[in-house]
Design a protein around this motif. Structure first.
Motif, PDB file in Angstrom:
ATOM      1  N   PHE A   1     -10.344   0.797   1.189  1.00 15.16           N
ATOM      2  CA  PHE A   1     -10.751  -0.284   0.279  1.00 15.16           C
ATOM      3  C   PHE A   1     -11.167  -1.546   1.016  1.00 15.16           C
ATOM      4  N   ASP A   2     -11.152  -1.517   2.369  1.00 13.03           N
ATOM      5  CA  ASP A   2     -11.556  -2.683   3.149  1.00 13.03           C
ATOM      6  C   ASP A   2     -13.039  -2.981   2.918  1.00 13.03           C
ATOM      7  N   CYS A   3     -13.378  -4.260   2.869  1.00 12.34           N
ATOM      8  CA  CYS A   3     -14.788  -4.659   2.754  1.00 12.34           C
ATOM      9  C   CYS A   3     -15.553  -4.105   3.948  1.00 12.34           C
TER      10      CYS A   3
ATOM     11  N   ASN B   1      -9.604  -7.441   2.626  1.00 18.47           N
ATOM     12  CA  ASN B   1      -9.110  -6.576   1.561  1.00 18.47           C
ATOM     13  C   ASN B   1      -8.174  -7.381   0.670  1.00 18.47           C
TER      14      ASN B   1
ATOM     15  N   TYR C   1     -12.832  -3.270  -2.024  1.00 20.94           N
ATOM     16  CA  TYR C   1     -12.957  -4.724  -1.992  1.00 20.94           C
ATOM     17  C   TYR C   1     -14.264  -5.117  -1.304  1.00 20.94           C
TER      18      TYR C   1
ATOM     19  N   CYS D   1     -13.758  -0.379  -7.924  1.00 16.68           N
ATOM     20  CA  CYS D   1     -14.098   0.514  -6.820  1.00 16.68           C
ATOM     21  C   CYS D   1     -15.185   1.469  -7.272  1.00 16.68           C
TER      22      CYS D   1
ATOM     23  N   MET E   1      -7.477  -6.208  -2.720  1.00 17.18           N
ATOM     24  CA  MET E   1      -7.350  -5.394  -3.926  1.00 17.18           C
ATOM     25  C   MET E   1      -6.111  -5.844  -4.707  1.00 17.18           C
TER      26      MET E   1
ATOM     27  N   LYS F   1      -5.152   1.767   2.550  1.00 21.74           N
ATOM     28  CA  LYS F   1      -5.755   0.427   2.506  1.00 21.74           C
ATOM     29  C   LYS F   1      -7.162   0.439   3.093  1.00 21.74           C
ATOM     30  N   SER F   2      -7.322   1.143   4.215  1.00 22.40           N
ATOM     31  CA  SER F   2      -8.615   1.116   4.922  1.00 22.40           C
ATOM     32  C   SER F   2      -9.771   1.621   4.062  1.00 22.40           C
TER      33      SER F   2
ATOM     34  N   GLY G   1     -11.308  -7.852  -6.329  1.00 21.75           N
ATOM     35  CA  GLY G   1     -10.321  -6.812  -6.036  1.00 21.75           C
ATOM     36  C   GLY G   1      -9.967  -5.989  -7.255  1.00 21.75           C
TER      37      GLY G   1
ATOM     38  N   TRP H   1       0.817  -1.225   0.000  1.00 16.33           N
ATOM     39  CA  TRP H   1       0.000   0.000   0.000  1.00 16.33           C
ATOM     40  C   TRP H   1       0.839   1.258   0.000  1.00 16.33           C
TER      41      TRP H   1
END
Ligand code: ZN
Length: 124
Positions: free
Chosen positions: A15-17, A23, A50, A73, A25, A12-13, A70, A4
Protein backbone atom coordinates in the motif's frame (compact mmCIF):
# COMPACT_ATOMS: atom_id res chain seq x y z
CA UNK A 1 -0.77 4.98 12.38
CA UNK A 2 -2.32 1.56 11.98
CA UNK A 3 -1.02 -1.78 13.18
CA UNK A 4 -0.27 -3.80 10.06
CA UNK A 5 -0.19 -6.99 12.12
CA UNK A 6 -3.99 -6.69 12.30
CA UNK A 7 -4.21 -7.50 8.57
CA UNK A 8 -3.13 -11.06 8.00
CA UNK A 9 -3.76 -10.98 4.24
CA UNK A 10 -1.91 -7.74 3.49
CA UNK A 11 1.53 -6.20 3.85
CA UNK A 12 2.17 -2.50 4.41
CA UNK A 13 4.51 -2.40 1.41
CA UNK A 14 1.64 -3.32 -0.93
CA UNK A 15 0.00 0.00 0.00
CA UNK A 16 3.06 2.29 -0.06
CA UNK A 17 2.83 5.25 -2.45
CA UNK A 18 4.67 4.20 -5.60
CA UNK A 19 5.97 7.75 -6.10
CA UNK A 20 7.13 8.68 -2.58
CA UNK A 21 6.98 5.54 -0.44
CA UNK A 22 4.65 7.25 2.02
CA UNK A 23 1.82 5.27 3.58
CA UNK A 24 -1.10 6.70 5.54
CA UNK A 25 -3.74 4.02 5.02
CA UNK A 26 -6.62 4.36 7.48
CA UNK A 27 -7.80 1.66 9.89
CA UNK A 28 -11.43 2.13 8.81
CA UNK A 29 -10.52 1.22 5.23
CA UNK A 30 -8.11 -1.62 6.02
CA UNK A 31 -10.58 -3.25 8.44
CA UNK A 32 -13.18 -3.33 5.69
CA UNK A 33 -10.69 -4.57 3.10
CA UNK A 34 -9.62 -7.44 5.36
CA UNK A 35 -13.30 -8.29 5.85
CA UNK A 36 -13.74 -8.29 2.06
CA UNK A 37 -10.74 -10.62 1.71
CA UNK A 38 -12.13 -12.95 4.40
CA UNK A 39 -15.51 -13.13 2.70
CA UNK A 40 -14.05 -13.73 -0.75
CA UNK A 41 -11.58 -16.41 0.28
CA UNK A 42 -9.07 -15.68 -2.49
CA UNK A 43 -6.01 -13.37 -2.58
CA UNK A 44 -6.43 -9.73 -3.58
CA UNK A 45 -3.63 -8.22 -5.67
CA UNK A 46 -3.29 -4.54 -4.75
CA UNK A 47 -2.02 -2.40 -7.61
CA UNK A 48 -2.37 0.97 -5.84
CA UNK A 49 -2.99 1.88 -2.21
CA UNK A 50 -1.89 5.09 -0.55
CA UNK A 51 -0.88 7.96 -2.84
CA UNK A 52 0.87 11.18 -1.91
CA UNK A 53 -0.64 14.35 -3.38
CA UNK A 54 2.69 14.44 -5.27
CA UNK A 55 1.98 11.09 -6.98
CA UNK A 56 1.72 11.86 -10.74
CA UNK A 57 -1.94 10.74 -10.97
CA UNK A 58 -2.96 12.88 -7.97
CA UNK A 59 -0.82 15.88 -8.90
CA UNK A 60 -2.94 16.31 -12.05
CA UNK A 61 -6.16 16.66 -10.04
CA UNK A 62 -7.41 19.96 -8.59
CA UNK A 63 -7.30 18.25 -5.20
CA UNK A 64 -6.20 14.81 -4.06
CA UNK A 65 -8.61 11.90 -4.46
CA UNK A 66 -9.53 9.14 -2.03
CA UNK A 67 -6.12 7.42 -2.38
CA UNK A 68 -4.48 10.51 -0.82
CA UNK A 69 -6.76 10.13 2.21
CA UNK A 70 -5.73 6.50 2.75
CA UNK A 71 -9.31 5.43 2.05
CA UNK A 72 -8.92 3.67 -1.32
CA UNK A 73 -7.15 0.93 -3.20
CA UNK A 74 -7.12 -0.63 -6.65
CA UNK A 75 -7.39 -4.42 -6.99
CA UNK A 76 -6.21 -6.30 -10.07
CA UNK A 77 -9.08 -8.45 -11.31
CA UNK A 78 -11.29 -9.26 -14.27
CA UNK A 79 -14.40 -11.15 -15.33
CA UNK A 80 -15.92 -13.36 -12.65
CA UNK A 81 -13.39 -12.25 -10.03
CA UNK A 82 -14.30 -8.60 -10.65
CA UNK A 83 -17.98 -9.51 -10.25
CA UNK A 84 -17.37 -11.21 -6.90
CA UNK A 85 -15.27 -8.31 -5.59
CA UNK A 86 -17.88 -5.72 -6.56
CA UNK A 87 -20.76 -7.80 -5.18
CA UNK A 88 -19.21 -8.26 -1.74
CA UNK A 89 -17.79 -4.70 -1.70
CA UNK A 90 -21.33 -3.34 -2.10
CA UNK A 91 -22.60 -5.64 0.66
CA UNK A 92 -19.85 -4.45 3.02
CA UNK A 93 -20.59 -0.78 2.38
CA UNK A 94 -17.72 0.43 0.21
CA UNK A 95 -19.14 3.70 -1.15
CA UNK A 96 -16.91 4.39 -4.16
CA UNK A 97 -16.48 1.73 -6.84
CA UNK A 98 -14.48 2.38 -10.00
CA UNK A 99 -14.55 -0.11 -12.82
CA UNK A 100 -11.67 -0.45 -15.28
CA UNK A 101 -12.40 -3.57 -17.33
CA UNK A 102 -11.15 -2.64 -20.79
CA UNK A 103 -8.22 -4.10 -22.67
CA UNK A 104 -6.20 -7.29 -22.45
CA UNK A 105 -4.14 -6.20 -19.44
CA UNK A 106 -4.35 -3.75 -16.55
CA UNK A 107 -7.95 -4.42 -15.57
CA UNK A 108 -8.82 -3.48 -12.00
CA UNK A 109 -11.56 -2.43 -9.60
CA UNK A 110 -11.09 0.65 -7.40
CA UNK A 111 -12.72 0.65 -3.96
CA UNK A 112 -13.01 3.56 -1.56
CA UNK A 113 -14.83 4.84 1.49
CA UNK A 114 -16.34 8.24 0.78
CA UNK A 115 -19.27 9.87 2.56
CA UNK A 116 -22.43 7.81 1.97
CA UNK A 117 -24.27 10.77 0.42
CA UNK A 118 -21.53 10.90 -2.23
CA UNK A 119 -21.58 7.14 -2.97
CA UNK A 120 -21.10 6.24 -6.62
CA UNK A 121 -19.98 3.77 -9.24
CA UNK A 122 -17.82 5.09 -12.07
CA UNK A 123 -15.88 3.76 -15.05
CA UNK A 124 -12.53 4.82 -16.49
ZN1 ZN B 1 -8.11 3.95 -7.37
Amino acid sequence: MINWNDYKSFKKSEFDCKATGENDMQKEFMDKLQELRNRLGFPLVITSGYRSVRHPIEAKKPKGGMHTKGLACDIKCHSNTAYKIVKVALELGFTGIGINQKGATGRFVHLDLRPTNEALIYSY
